[in-house]
Design a protein around this motif. Structure first.
Motif, mmCIF file in Angstrom:
data_model
loop_
_atom_site.group_PDB
_atom_site.id
_atom_site.type_symbol
_atom_site.label_atom_id
_atom_site.label_comp_id
_atom_site.label_asym_id
_atom_site.label_seq_id
_atom_site.Cartn_x
_atom_site.Cartn_y
_atom_site.Cartn_z
ATOM 1 N N ARG A 4 44.707 -28.566 -48.917
ATOM 2 C CA ARG A 4 44.619 -29.357 -50.149
ATOM 3 C C ARG A 4 45.360 -28.678 -51.300
ATOM 4 O O ARG A 4 45.808 -29.332 -52.236
ATOM 5 N N THR A 5 45.508 -27.369 -51.225
ATOM 6 C CA THR A 5 46.321 -26.668 -52.221
ATOM 7 C C THR A 5 47.767 -27.125 -52.130
ATOM 8 O O THR A 5 48.439 -27.343 -53.140
ATOM 9 N N GLN A 11 39.824 -22.929 -52.913
ATOM 10 C CA GLN A 11 39.323 -24.278 -52.674
ATOM 11 C C GLN A 11 37.806 -24.279 -52.481
ATOM 12 O O GLN A 11 37.113 -25.200 -52.941
ATOM 13 N N LEU A 39 40.670 -27.809 -46.249
ATOM 14 C CA LEU A 39 40.528 -27.322 -47.616
ATOM 15 C C LEU A 39 41.745 -26.501 -48.033
ATOM 16 O O LEU A 39 42.277 -26.669 -49.138
ATOM 17 N N PRO A 67 39.478 -30.992 -56.090
ATOM 18 C CA PRO A 67 38.381 -30.325 -55.376
ATOM 19 C C PRO A 67 37.607 -31.315 -54.513
ATOM 20 O O PRO A 67 37.498 -32.497 -54.838
#
Length: 477
Positions: free
Chosen positions: A169-170, A211, A166, A176
């Motif tokens: 993922r940024t 996230q 998670l 999302p």
């Protein structure tokens, strides 16, 4: 020797309905066991067939060994599901799993896949113990593996894998994520979010909190009996397919998936494959956990003590079948709110009918595994609810007492060993070994395990008396 299953030699009548080579990975699944391959992977492939949306290939992650990868790799990722009911068996190949990762070998690859912008959904079947929850329901921050992940190593726990994926993922610019728990836990989506938030608070990983705020954790309920595959099953499958399948899974005809309709982004059209999308999973979940799963555990312990190797054998014992039915009708049904359209009496009858399927060799020892984490979810909630209204949960208490005797005796009526496969095996064995003679001594010793029984329940005089009575009957049949 029969040729091994692959895309080139699979008979057309058994081939997947969609060419697996056309699928791209949009789902990561943590816990690549037989249940996932007989359940979520089947629903996903059927959804792709129904819609033509090829974004939903699965990357399966094995949390322990490379066995599944080694089975699937020579077979182009294909495996078959052998469905065994009272009629003739049927078989079909599944191609929705497009990649297999083994977490202990390459944990960074697991994190990278979760962070992939093309991945929109992570699903999980890691069993109750895989979440490393404490007795109170929060994350067990004293767990050595959780502590090791919190130091910043490449993560080995599912909570650590999700957190690292998670957060990354940024960096990858991914949208999302939806994290869909498919294990037998009460309010499993909410529970997993809580575990993740507690991990995030302890880890202080940049980007993780943001996230988590954007992610969705829908609850779900899954149901299908998937026994361990035997050599006889593989021989039967080879006769039907004409090729050998080393990754075969076996299942009953019944299959069900109820999913909370709360997603952060795109998802497969699972409802077009027969899944139920709803705003409230809880009534379905409670009915399944307290009726099917609790009865399964009761039959595993009582049947195991009587020397029955399979659940089907235990159900054929008229006394045990009667006790199982009483558990559902007398103790469980009064605690439930029926889901819309579900007749609980008929559901209970169907549960026993499914368990009696002679084609499924679901071993009592397999169902008896992990009692320390299954009992609180499957039986103790029923016990608490019945005690709260002044009722005596005699059958539910008998099932708990059967677990105690199963652990303490360690052997069936024929003297054969009853294996104790449990994450708290050492503590459970120590408690049983320290018990004073007699039923009361064993009950008091086992009730002292505070990671299973909370203080209020352990101190309840009615519950203790019911346990002593049940244990005494089992110790002196």
């Amino acid at each position: 020797m029969t040729e091994r299953l692959n895309l080139a030699n699979l008979p057309k009548e058994h081939a997947p309905a969609v060419d697996p080579r056309e699928l791209t990975v949009g789902i990561v699944h943590l816990g690549l066991g037989a249940f996932h391959r007989a359940h979520q992977a089947v629903f996903t492939e059927q959804a792709v067939v129904a819609t033509g949306d090829t974004r939903w290939g699965i990357c399966g992650v094995s949390q322990r060994s490379a066995a599944v990868r080694d089975q699937l790799a020579p077979q182009d990722g294909l495996y078959s599901v052998l469905t065994k009911g009272r009629d003739s068996p049927s078989i079909r190949a599944i191609g929705s799993i497009r990649e297999v990762l083994t977490a202990p070998e390459d944990p960074d690859a697991v994190v990278a896949r979760i962070a992939d912008p093309q991945v929109a959904v992570v699903t999980l079947t890691v069993t109750e113990k895989g979440y490393r929850a404490a007795a109170g329901g929060g994350l067990d921050l004293t767990d050595p593996e959780i502590q090791a992940d919190l130091t910043g190593r490449s993560p080995r726990t599912v909570v650590g894998q999700l957190a690292a994926g998670l957060a990354r993922r940024t960096e990858t610019g991914a949208g999302p994520l939806t994290v869909l728990c498919c294990d037998n836990l009460v309010a499993n989506g909410s529970l997993l979010r809580r575990l993740m938030e507690e991990y995030a608070a302890a880890a202080s990983v940049p980007g993780l909190a943001e996230q988590l705020d954007a992610a969705k954790f829908p609850s779900s309920m899954v149901d299908r009996i998937v026994p361990a595959t035997t050599d006889a099953d593989r021989e039967e499958a080879a006769g039907l397919l004409g090729v050998r399948d080393e990754a075969l899974v076996v299942a009953e005809p019944f299959i069900q998936w109820v999913i909370e309709d709360d997603f952060a982004g795109p998802r497969p059209a699972w409802e077009q494959a027969g899944a139920v999308l709803t705003h409230d999973v809880a009534p379905f979940e409670q009915a399944k956990l307290r009726m099917l799963n609790a009865t399964h555990s009761m039959l595993a312990y009582l049947g195991g003590l009587r020397g029955y190797e399979t659940i089907a054998e235990a159900v054929r014992d008229e006394e045990l079948a009667g006790l199982a039915q009483e558990l559902m009708t007398r103790d469980v049904v009064p605690t439930l709110t029926p889901p819309d359209g579900l007749d609980l009496t008929a559901y209970g009858a169907s549960v026993l009918e499914r368990f009696a399927n002679p084609a499924l060799k679901h071993r009592t020892a397999q169902v008896a595994m992990d009692g320390s984490v299954k009992l609180p979810v499957r039986l103790l909630g029923t016990v608490r609810d019945r005690l709260a209204v002044g009722a005596e949960p005699r059958l539910a208490s008998l099932a708990v007492g059967a677990w105690m005797v199963y652990v303490a005796t360690g052997r069936d009526v024929n003297g054969r060993e009853l294996p104790l496969d449990d994450p708290q095996a050492s503590r459970v064995r120590a408690a049983a070994g320290s018990a004073a003679p007699g039923a009361a001594g064993l009950v008091d010793a086992m009730l002292s395990i505070d990671t299973i029984f909370d203080g209020e329940l352990a101190a309840d005089k009615v519950f203790r008396a019911l346990l002593v009575d049940g244990v005494a009957r089992l110790q002196n049949p």
